[in-house]
Scaffold this motif. Sequence first.
Motif, PDB file in Angstrom:
ATOM      1  N   LEU A   1       0.833  -1.187   0.000  1.00 28.32           N
ATOM      2  CA  LEU A   1       0.000   0.000   0.000  1.00 28.32           C
ATOM      3  C   LEU A   1       0.873   1.245   0.000  1.00 28.32           C
ATOM      4  O   LEU A   1       1.945   1.267   0.588  1.00 28.32           O
ATOM      5  N   SER A   2       0.390   2.277  -0.646  1.00 27.39           N
ATOM      6  CA  SER A   2       1.071   3.555  -0.623  1.00 27.39           C
ATOM      7  C   SER A   2       0.063   4.663  -0.375  1.00 27.39           C
ATOM      8  O   SER A   2      -1.111   4.546  -0.714  1.00 27.39           O
ATOM      9  N   CYS A   3       0.536   5.734   0.213  1.00 25.06           N
ATOM     10  CA  CYS A   3      -0.301   6.890   0.508  1.00 25.06           C
ATOM     11  C   CYS A   3       0.537   8.140   0.308  1.00 25.06           C
ATOM     12  O   CYS A   3       1.550   8.332   0.997  1.00 25.06           O
ATOM     13  N   ALA A   4       0.119   8.975  -0.610  1.00 16.32           N
ATOM     14  CA  ALA A   4       0.836  10.201  -0.928  1.00 16.32           C
ATOM     15  C   ALA A   4       0.074  11.405  -0.390  1.00 16.32           C
ATOM     16  O   ALA A   4      -1.122  11.555  -0.655  1.00 16.32           O
ATOM     17  N   ALA A   5       0.761  12.237   0.354  1.00 15.94           N
ATOM     18  CA  ALA A   5       0.180  13.459   0.897  1.00 15.94           C
ATOM     19  C   ALA A   5       0.493  14.633  -0.013  1.00 15.94           C
ATOM     20  O   ALA A   5       1.632  14.797  -0.467  1.00 15.94           O
ATOM     21  N   SER A   6      -0.508  15.441  -0.272  1.00 13.91           N
ATOM     22  CA  SER A   6      -0.317  16.602  -1.126  1.00 13.91           C
ATOM     23  C   SER A   6      -1.141  17.766  -0.606  1.00 13.91           C
ATOM     24  O   SER A   6      -2.041  17.592   0.215  1.00 13.91           O
ATOM     25  N   GLY A   7      -0.851  18.950  -1.117  1.00  7.66           N
ATOM     26  CA  GLY A   7      -1.544  20.151  -0.706  1.00  7.66           C
ATOM     27  C   GLY A   7      -0.632  21.089   0.055  1.00  7.66           C
ATOM     28  O   GLY A   7       0.592  20.999  -0.026  1.00  7.66           O
ATOM     29  N   SER A   8      -1.245  21.996   0.796  1.00 12.08           N
ATOM     30  CA  SER A   8      -0.499  22.972   1.577  1.00 12.08           C
ATOM     31  C   SER A   8      -0.055  22.333   2.885  1.00 12.08           C
ATOM     32  O   SER A   8      -0.840  22.198   3.829  1.00 12.08           O
ATOM     33  N   ILE A   9       1.203  21.931   2.939  1.00 12.46           N
ATOM     34  CA  ILE A   9       1.749  21.204   4.085  1.00 12.46           C
ATOM     35  C   ILE A   9       3.092  21.799   4.459  1.00 12.46           C
ATOM     36  O   ILE A   9       3.973  21.933   3.613  1.00 12.46           O
TER      37      ILE A   9
ATOM     38  N   ASN B   1      10.173  11.369   2.079  1.00 12.28           N
ATOM     39  CA  ASN B   1       9.848  12.771   2.332  1.00 12.28           C
ATOM     40  C   ASN B   1       9.684  13.577   1.047  1.00 12.28           C
ATOM     41  O   ASN B   1       9.131  14.674   1.088  1.00 12.28           O
ATOM     42  N   ALA B   2      10.172  13.074  -0.037  1.00 12.19           N
ATOM     43  CA  ALA B   2      10.047  13.766  -1.312  1.00 12.19           C
ATOM     44  C   ALA B   2       9.792  12.758  -2.422  1.00 12.19           C
ATOM     45  O   ALA B   2      10.746  12.135  -2.913  1.00 12.19           O
ATOM     46  N   PRO B   3       8.553  12.594  -2.836  1.00 13.52           N
ATOM     47  CA  PRO B   3       7.350  13.210  -2.285  1.00 13.52           C
ATOM     48  C   PRO B   3       6.956  12.589  -0.956  1.00 13.52           C
ATOM     49  O   PRO B   3       7.470  11.529  -0.583  1.00 13.52           O
ATOM     50  N   ARG B   4       6.071  13.230  -0.251  1.00 14.68           N
ATOM     51  CA  ARG B   4       5.639  12.786   1.069  1.00 14.68           C
ATOM     52  C   ARG B   4       4.710  11.583   0.928  1.00 14.68           C
ATOM     53  O   ARG B   4       3.529  11.708   0.614  1.00 14.68           O
ATOM     54  N   THR B   5       5.282  10.416   1.179  1.00 20.46           N
ATOM     55  CA  THR B   5       4.570   9.176   0.954  1.00 20.46           C
ATOM     56  C   THR B   5       4.884   8.184   2.064  1.00 20.46           C
ATOM     57  O   THR B   5       6.018   8.104   2.541  1.00 20.46           O
ATOM     58  N   VAL B   6       3.879   7.430   2.469  1.00 22.35           N
ATOM     59  CA  VAL B   6       4.066   6.347   3.414  1.00 22.35           C
ATOM     60  C   VAL B   6       3.652   5.049   2.742  1.00 22.35           C
ATOM     61  O   VAL B   6       2.694   5.024   1.959  1.00 22.35           O
ATOM     62  N   TYR B   7       4.378   3.984   3.047  1.00 19.10           N
ATOM     63  CA  TYR B   7       4.131   2.688   2.439  1.00 19.10           C
ATOM     64  C   TYR B   7       3.857   1.647   3.515  1.00 19.10           C
ATOM     65  O   TYR B   7       4.313   1.764   4.644  1.00 19.10           O
ATOM     66  N   LEU B   8       3.133   0.637   3.143  1.00 16.29           N
ATOM     67  CA  LEU B   8       2.929  -0.514   4.003  1.00 16.29           C
ATOM     68  C   LEU B   8       3.123  -1.768   3.170  1.00 16.29           C
ATOM     69  O   LEU B   8       2.277  -2.095   2.332  1.00 16.29           O
ATOM     70  N   GLN B   9       4.237  -2.436   3.383  1.00 19.82           N
ATOM     71  CA  GLN B   9       4.499  -3.709   2.729  1.00 19.82           C
ATOM     72  C   GLN B   9       3.894  -4.813   3.576  1.00 19.82           C
ATOM     73  O   GLN B   9       4.279  -4.989   4.734  1.00 19.82           O
ATOM     74  N   MET B  10       2.967  -5.543   3.007  1.00 15.38           N
ATOM     75  CA  MET B  10       2.247  -6.578   3.727  1.00 15.38           C
ATOM     76  C   MET B  10       2.596  -7.932   3.133  1.00 15.38           C
ATOM     77  O   MET B  10       2.286  -8.206   1.974  1.00 15.38           O
TER      78      MET B  10
END
Length: 121
Positions: A20-28, A73-82
């Motif tokens: 799974l991946s999750c990318a954060a975007s916007g004014s941060i 951190n570039a881009p701001r992304t979190v992953y979950l390897q299952m």
Amino acid sequence: QVQLVESGGGLVQTGGSLRLSCAASGSIFSIRTMGWYRQAPGKQRELVADITSGGLTNYADSVKGRFTISRDNAPRTVYLQMNSLKPEDTAVYYCNADILRTVWSSPAGYWGQGTQVTVSS
């Protein structure tokens, strides 16, 4: 203004893997902790894993040794390897991020839309 976009969910057989991946975007301004939660039918939402900006990780006992959380951190992304997925891992998985919009603002939690993970027997 802030959006968490998830991907990678799907259907997999017992013993299989998903990432799974999750990318954060916007004014941060910054993101402190990012994590994954899940909610199975009839159960409360629970923490699966999280990771601090410094790379410290925390896992639920039920997934320890099978799942791995990481972040960029570039881009701001979190992953979950299952890995070694089990039917009891079936749930909607939600990305969460503790975000500072500006240097003077208070941190606030943001959630992704959720992605379905289904593990068949």
